[in-house]
Design a protein around this motif. Structure first.
Motif, PDB file in Angstrom:
ATOM      1  N   PRO A 136       0.804  -1.237   0.000  1.00  0.00           N
ATOM      2  CA  PRO A 136       0.000   0.000   0.000  1.00  0.00           C
ATOM      3  C   PRO A 136       0.836   1.285   0.000  1.00  0.00           C
ATOM      4  N   ASN A 137       1.940   1.296   0.716  1.00  0.00           N
ATOM      5  CA  ASN A 137       2.745   2.519   0.779  1.00  0.00           C
ATOM      6  C   ASN A 137       3.499   2.771  -0.521  1.00  0.00           C
ATOM      7  N   LYS A 138       3.935   1.699  -1.133  1.00  0.00           N
ATOM      8  CA  LYS A 138       4.605   1.825  -2.431  1.00  0.00           C
ATOM      9  C   LYS A 138       3.597   2.233  -3.507  1.00  0.00           C
ATOM     10  N   PHE A 139       2.413   1.696  -3.377  1.00  0.00           N
ATOM     11  CA  PHE A 139       1.365   2.024  -4.341  1.00  0.00           C
ATOM     12  C   PHE A 139       0.978   3.507  -4.236  1.00  0.00           C
ATOM     13  N   ASP A 140       0.965   4.022  -3.012  1.00  0.00           N
ATOM     14  CA  ASP A 140       0.562   5.415  -2.792  1.00  0.00           C
ATOM     15  C   ASP A 140       1.432   6.413  -3.559  1.00  0.00           C
ATOM     16  N   VAL A 141       2.713   6.121  -3.689  1.00  0.00           N
ATOM     17  CA  VAL A 141       3.610   7.078  -4.344  1.00  0.00           C
ATOM     18  C   VAL A 141       3.689   6.874  -5.862  1.00  0.00           C
ATOM     19  N   PRO A 194      -9.732  -1.570  -1.943  1.00  0.00           N
ATOM     20  CA  PRO A 194      -8.797  -1.533  -0.820  1.00  0.00           C
ATOM     21  C   PRO A 194      -7.563  -2.389  -1.131  1.00  0.00           C
ATOM     22  N   ARG A 195      -6.417  -1.829  -0.913  1.00  0.00           N
ATOM     23  CA  ARG A 195      -5.188  -2.574  -1.185  1.00  0.00           C
ATOM     24  C   ARG A 195      -4.692  -3.155   0.135  1.00  0.00           C
ATOM     25  N   SER A 196      -4.803  -4.435   0.274  1.00  0.00           N
ATOM     26  CA  SER A 196      -4.478  -5.035   1.569  1.00  0.00           C
ATOM     27  C   SER A 196      -2.971  -5.197   1.727  1.00  0.00           C
ATOM     28  N   PHE A 197      -2.555  -5.118   2.964  1.00  0.00           N
ATOM     29  CA  PHE A 197      -1.137  -5.282   3.259  1.00  0.00           C
ATOM     30  C   PHE A 197      -0.812  -6.770   3.353  1.00  0.00           C
ATOM     31  N   ASP A 198       0.319  -7.130   2.772  1.00  0.00           N
ATOM     32  CA  ASP A 198       0.706  -8.544   2.722  1.00  0.00           C
ATOM     33  C   ASP A 198       2.221  -8.602   2.868  1.00  0.00           C
ATOM     34  N   SER A 199       2.686  -9.244   3.919  1.00  0.00           N
ATOM     35  CA  SER A 199       4.133  -9.216   4.190  1.00  0.00           C
ATOM     36  C   SER A 199       4.901 -10.352   3.515  1.00  0.00           C
ATOM     37  N   SER A 200       4.259 -11.096   2.639  1.00  0.00           N
ATOM     38  CA  SER A 200       4.992 -12.179   1.971  1.00  0.00           C
ATOM     39  C   SER A 200       5.980 -11.601   0.949  1.00  0.00           C
ATOM     40  N   ARG A 223      -2.720   0.494 -25.536  1.00  0.00           N
ATOM     41  CA  ARG A 223      -2.345  -0.054 -24.231  1.00  0.00           C
ATOM     42  C   ARG A 223      -2.935   0.772 -23.103  1.00  0.00           C
ATOM     43  N   VAL A 224      -3.088   0.123 -21.970  1.00  0.00           N
ATOM     44  CA  VAL A 224      -3.608   0.812 -20.786  1.00  0.00           C
ATOM     45  C   VAL A 224      -2.544   1.776 -20.269  1.00  0.00           C
ATOM     46  N   THR A 225      -2.979   2.968 -19.896  1.00  0.00           N
ATOM     47  CA  THR A 225      -2.027   3.922 -19.340  1.00  0.00           C
ATOM     48  C   THR A 225      -1.941   3.734 -17.829  1.00  0.00           C
ATOM     49  N   LEU A 226      -0.879   4.277 -17.260  1.00  0.00           N
ATOM     50  CA  LEU A 226      -0.731   4.197 -15.804  1.00  0.00           C
ATOM     51  C   LEU A 226      -1.892   4.912 -15.115  1.00  0.00           C
ATOM     52  N   ARG A 227      -2.300   6.046 -15.663  1.00  0.00           N
ATOM     53  CA  ARG A 227      -3.425   6.778 -15.050  1.00  0.00           C
ATOM     54  C   ARG A 227      -4.693   5.938 -15.050  1.00  0.00           C
ATOM     55  N   GLU A 228      -4.936   5.250 -16.168  1.00  0.00           N
ATOM     56  CA  GLU A 228      -6.128   4.387 -16.234  1.00  0.00           C
ATOM     57  C   GLU A 228      -6.023   3.234 -15.240  1.00  0.00           C
ATOM     58  N   ALA A 229      -4.839   2.665 -15.137  1.00  0.00           N
ATOM     59  CA  ALA A 229      -4.647   1.544 -14.204  1.00  0.00           C
ATOM     60  C   ALA A 229      -4.839   2.009 -12.758  1.00  0.00           C
ATOM     61  N   LEU A 230      -4.320   3.186 -12.448  1.00  0.00           N
ATOM     62  CA  LEU A 230      -4.489   3.726 -11.091  1.00  0.00           C
ATOM     63  C   LEU A 230      -5.961   4.032 -10.807  1.00  0.00           C
ATOM     64  N   LEU A 231      -6.636   4.566 -11.817  1.00  0.00           N
ATOM     65  CA  LEU A 231      -8.057   4.901 -11.647  1.00  0.00           C
ATOM     66  C   LEU A 231      -8.881   3.631 -11.393  1.00  0.00           C
ATOM     67  N   ALA A 232      -8.543   2.570 -12.103  1.00  0.00           N
ATOM     68  CA  ALA A 232      -9.274   1.312 -11.935  1.00  0.00           C
ATOM     69  C   ALA A 232      -9.085   0.725 -10.541  1.00  0.00           C
ATOM     70  N   GLU A 233      -7.965   1.071  -9.904  1.00  0.00           N
ATOM     71  CA  GLU A 233      -7.668   0.536  -8.569  1.00  0.00           C
ATOM     72  C   GLU A 233      -8.148   1.456  -7.455  1.00  0.00           C
ATOM     73  N   LYS A 234      -8.632   2.632  -7.843  1.00  0.00           N
ATOM     74  CA  LYS A 234      -8.866   3.708  -6.881  1.00  0.00           C
ATOM     75  C   LYS A 234      -9.749   3.292  -5.703  1.00  0.00           C
ATOM     76  N   ASP A 235     -10.827   2.602  -5.989  1.00  0.00           N
ATOM     77  CA  ASP A 235     -11.775   2.273  -4.922  1.00  0.00           C
ATOM     78  C   ASP A 235     -11.605   0.860  -4.368  1.00  0.00           C
TER      79      ASP A 235
END
Lengths: 126, 132
Positions: free
Chosen positions: A36-41, B20-26, B6-18
């Motif tokens: 999440p923190n890497k994604f934020d930037v 939740p990005r879960s934290f995963d320590s693997s 191709r998909v742009t970074l802005r489009e990819a970020l927009l698609a992920e906007k809502d």
């Protein structure tokens, strides 16, 4: 979604002279697995590629002598460094990693310890 | 496929906007950059390069060690598999670190990191495929 994801750079990007390179992109696996923190930037990447404070050629790593590091201001006391290489199949510079680093106190926009961590500074020296 | 399809970074970020990005320590392996990264604590961090193999991640608030990036993983993994004659799909990250530390290196960083992440396992097949 298909990647790597293209960056929308609106003026000639600052890259070493490379025949046929026609853009920048971000590796889709790095995008997908970013914490999440890497994604934020990640939203800062486009600005830093378009208007970097410094560019270095060579990452002081085997097989990455020709890779590039773009550095630009991130937030107070930190810069964001984006690591990229030239993908000849895509004819693009592909960013495969990015991370905040402490900022050099004497050179705004440069990462601390840049003289040891990278090889040739090709932009931003003056 | 043409670049403009191709998909742009802005489009990819927009698609992920809502989402939740879960934290995963693997550990996460990136084939293009041939590195693995591990983040153990969900906090803003910065990177500090130690040497050509190791970069450590430190908390922006108190500078404690919270993770690392290990570079050149495919060769390290190949060495470990061949030297230790490892069979199976996983290897503990401490073996990669042992393989990378040397007499002229800042060994304390490797020791500190081994205590933090050493027993975490790394899935080998994808990495060894890259080395092949």
């Amino acid at each position: 979604m298909l990647g790597p994801y293209r960056l929308e750079i609106t003026r000639d990007p600052l890259v070493p002279a490379e025949e046929g390179i026609d853009g920048f992109s971000v590796d889709s696996d790095a995008f997908a697995t970013a914490d999440p923190n890497k994604f934020d930037v990640l939203s800062l990447i486009e600005r830093i590629i378009q208007a970097p404070s410094a560019i270095f050629n060579g990452l002081q790593r085997d097989h990455f002598k020709d890779a590039l590091a773009y550095s630009g201001k991130c937030h107070a006391n930190f810069v964001l460094v984006a690591f990229a290489h030239c993908d000849r199949r895509l004819n693009e510079i592909v960013i495969f990693d990015w991370q905040p680093r402490a900022e050099d106190r004497l050179r705004p926009g440069f990462p601390a310890n840049w003289g040891n961590d990278f090889e040739d500074p090709i932009y931003g020296q003056q | 496929m043409a670049n403009n399809e191709r998909v742009t970074l802005r489009e990819a970020l927009l698609a992920e906007k809502d989402k939740p990005r879960s934290f995963d320590s693997s550990p996460k392996y990136n084939a293009r950059g041939d590195y693995l990264s591990i983040v153990l604590v969900d906090t803003p961090y910065y990177a500090e390069r130690i040497d050509e193999v190791l970069t450590v991640f430190r908390s922006q608030s108190d500078h404690t060690l919270i993770g690392c990036k290990v570079k050149g993983v495919s060769l390290l993994a190949q060495n470990v598999v061949n030297i230790f004659n490892i069979e199976g799909d996983d290897v503990e990250i401490r073996f990669l670190l042992l393989n990378a530390v040397g007499p002229r290196k800042a060994r304390q960083h490797y020791y500190d990191l081994s205590r933090k992440v050493g027993s975490i396992k790394l899935h080998l097949p994808e990495i060894l495929n890259r080395a092949a």
